[in-house]
Write an enzyme that holds these catalytic residues in place. Structure first.
Site, PDB file in Angstrom:
ATOM      1  N   GLU A 112       0.831  -1.183   0.000  1.00 16.63           N
ATOM      2  CA  GLU A 112       0.000   0.000   0.000  1.00 16.63           C
ATOM      3  C   GLU A 112       0.879   1.252   0.000  1.00 16.63           C
ATOM      4  OE1 GLU A 112      -4.047  -1.571   2.214  1.00 16.63           O
ATOM      5  OE2 GLU A 112      -2.521  -0.582   3.444  1.00 16.63           O
ATOM      6  N   CYS A 126       3.329   8.821   0.530  1.00 19.76           N
ATOM      7  CA  CYS A 126       3.978   7.912   1.483  1.00 19.76           C
ATOM      8  C   CYS A 126       4.177   6.581   0.770  1.00 19.76           C
ATOM      9  CB  CYS A 126       3.085   7.756   2.713  1.00 19.76           C
ATOM     10  SG  CYS A 126       3.748   6.636   3.966  1.00 19.76           S
ATOM     11  N   CYS A 133       6.911  -6.242   7.113  1.00 24.91           N
ATOM     12  CA  CYS A 133       7.941  -5.607   7.936  1.00 24.91           C
ATOM     13  C   CYS A 133       8.449  -6.613   8.958  1.00 24.91           C
ATOM     14  CB  CYS A 133       7.365  -4.372   8.649  1.00 24.91           C
ATOM     15  SG  CYS A 133       8.615  -3.355   9.484  1.00 24.91           S
ATOM     16  N   CYS A 137       6.911  -3.254  15.597  1.00 24.08           N
ATOM     17  CA  CYS A 137       6.650  -2.169  16.544  1.00 24.08           C
ATOM     18  C   CYS A 137       5.244  -2.343  17.111  1.00 24.08           C
ATOM     19  CB  CYS A 137       6.797  -0.815  15.857  1.00 24.08           C
ATOM     20  SG  CYS A 137       8.483  -0.492  15.288  1.00 24.08           S
ATOM     21  N   CYS A 140       2.075  -0.473  15.625  1.00 23.32           N
ATOM     22  CA  CYS A 140       1.999  -0.353  14.170  1.00 23.32           C
ATOM     23  C   CYS A 140       1.320  -1.569  13.552  1.00 23.32           C
ATOM     24  CB  CYS A 140       3.399  -0.179  13.585  1.00 23.32           C
ATOM     25  SG  CYS A 140       3.423   0.003  11.788  1.00 23.32           S
ATOM     26  N   CYS A 362      -1.038   6.991   9.560  1.00 27.86           N
ATOM     27  CA  CYS A 362       0.260   6.491  10.010  1.00 27.86           C
ATOM     28  C   CYS A 362       0.093   5.262  10.895  1.00 27.86           C
ATOM     29  CB  CYS A 362       0.979   7.602  10.777  1.00 27.86           C
ATOM     30  SG  CYS A 362       2.611   7.147  11.371  1.00 27.86           S
TER      31      CYS A 362
END
Length: 382
Positions: A112, A126, A133, A137, A140, A362
């Site tokens: 995305e 972005c 990933c 985190c 996230c 975010c």
């Protein structure tokens, strides 16, 4: 063996498949043309400059559109090369104008990216640097998707081209452009894919093409300390640090890479970032988590921690996602935190949440294909 050793490489195309020119640097493009047609170095550079301008300034997707190249050469180019974009699987538009794109790079390889209007000079894109990933985190959503592989330079550049297509941003360099800034804050850790990120930035920032200045390109890292100096040396871009805590105990929990590269080492790397100065400040991102990292004491400690670093502090209201273990701090608490930071002389804008209604804010990105596969597995188990 590290997590990076487990990344699946991008599948190599068949040997006789047309070569995708998107993402190749100027020299690589000239070399490809020289090899294909037996051109000498001068003619290869000239032809590469023509094609470069068509692809990155005018947004051409077909060699037939390149009218300053002879017809027989255009046909020969089409036999040996292609100008490929990622497939736009889905485009969602928020009530605030934010656009989220699900892009398919290859079968089963989707990411995305998000266009946010009215950010930077005009609007920011972005982009993602990895599929999934590895950093996990705690706040996230992307971190809950397993890492599949790094994106290639072509796949990173392709995100920019696909969004420029959708926005009608051709030719490049227009005064009324809506896409003026690039932020590497999408899926993945850019510094775990630095070679491809740097190669993509070389293409995106070229003044004869997409022409987005390196001063308008920001690369965000969760703190891969050894790669921070290399980022500055290789790209000369702006740096953002995904910080979110002022002590190692809390940051170990929120940003697990801190266990390998603690805050003191991270701050040392920031102070040594090439080109750092008042005109080129580091952005420190700080997500506001209710009852976790949002006290006045932590605001004062943040100021102390950043002493001597030309910086601005981007306060990010936590953007919720299904199953998230945190809540967003109240607006009054965020403003009180920001006031302490501002009184110490640091710019401390509160980032207005954008695209929350389409999970484009975010920390909310996660490939729709992953969600769909998870849903299918759940249904099959019932």
């Amino acid at each position: 063996m590290t997590a990076l050793d487990l990344i699946s490489p991008a599948a190599a195309p068949p040997a006789d498949a047309p070569i995708n020119l998107v993402g190749l640097g100027r020299r690589a493009l000239a070399d490809a043309l020289a090899a294909a047609f037996g051109l000498d170095a001068r003619k290869a550079r000239m032809r590469a400059s023509q094609i470069w301008r068509w692809v990155y300034h005018y947004g051409a997707t077909d060699f037939a559109a390149m009218t300053d190249i002879a017809k027989d050469m255009r046909a020969a180019l089409a036999e040996r090369f292609r100008i490929a974009r990622p497939e736009v699987v889905e485009r969602r538009i928020s009530v605030d104008g934010t656009r989220k794109y699900l892009l398919r790079m290859a079968p089963g390889i989707e990411v995305e990216c998000v266009f946010i209007p009215d950010v930077g000079r005009a609007g920011a894109l972005c982009v993602s640097s990895q599929v999934g990933c590895t950093l996990t985190c705690a706040f996230c959503h992307t971190g809950t998707q397993r890492l599949v592989r790094n994106l290639t330079a072509a796949e990173i550049v392709g995100q920019v081209l696909a969004v420029k297509d959708d926005l009608g941003e051709w030719p490049s360099g227009r005064e009324d452009r809506r896409l003026s800034n690039i932020v590497f804050m999408g899926m993945g850790e850019p510094l775990y894919n630095l070679e491809n990120v740097a190669a993509a930035i070389d293409v995106i920032s070229d003044g004869d093409g997409v022409s987005i200045s390196r001063r308008r390109i920001t690369v965000s890292t969760s703190g891969v300390v050894p790669e921070i100096p290399r980022l500055g040396e290789m790209t000369s871009t702006m740096l953002a640090i995904s910080l979110h805590a002022t002590n190692d105990a809390l940051r170990d929990a929120l940003v697990p890479i801190n266990r390998k590269y603690p805050i003191a080492a991270l701050m040392d790397a920031c102070r040594a970032y090439p080109g750092l100065g008042n005109a080129r400040r580091i952005t420190f991102e700080y997500v506001m988590l209710k009852g976790v990292n949002d006290t006045d004491a932590e605001a004062r400690e943040l100021v102390r921690l950043l002493k001597g670093i030309p910086a601005k502090i981007n306060l990010i209201p936590f953007n919720p996602w299904p199953g998230a273990p945190y809540e967003c701090s109240s607006w009054a608490r965020i403003e009180a935190f920001a006031d302490i930071v501002a009184r110490a002389g640091y710019a401390s804008p509160i980032r207005t949440p954008r695209g929350r209604d389409i999970f484009a804010a975010c920390g909310q990105l996660k490939s729709e294909s992953v969600k769909a596969r998870a849903s299918a597995r759940l249904k099959a188990a019932l």
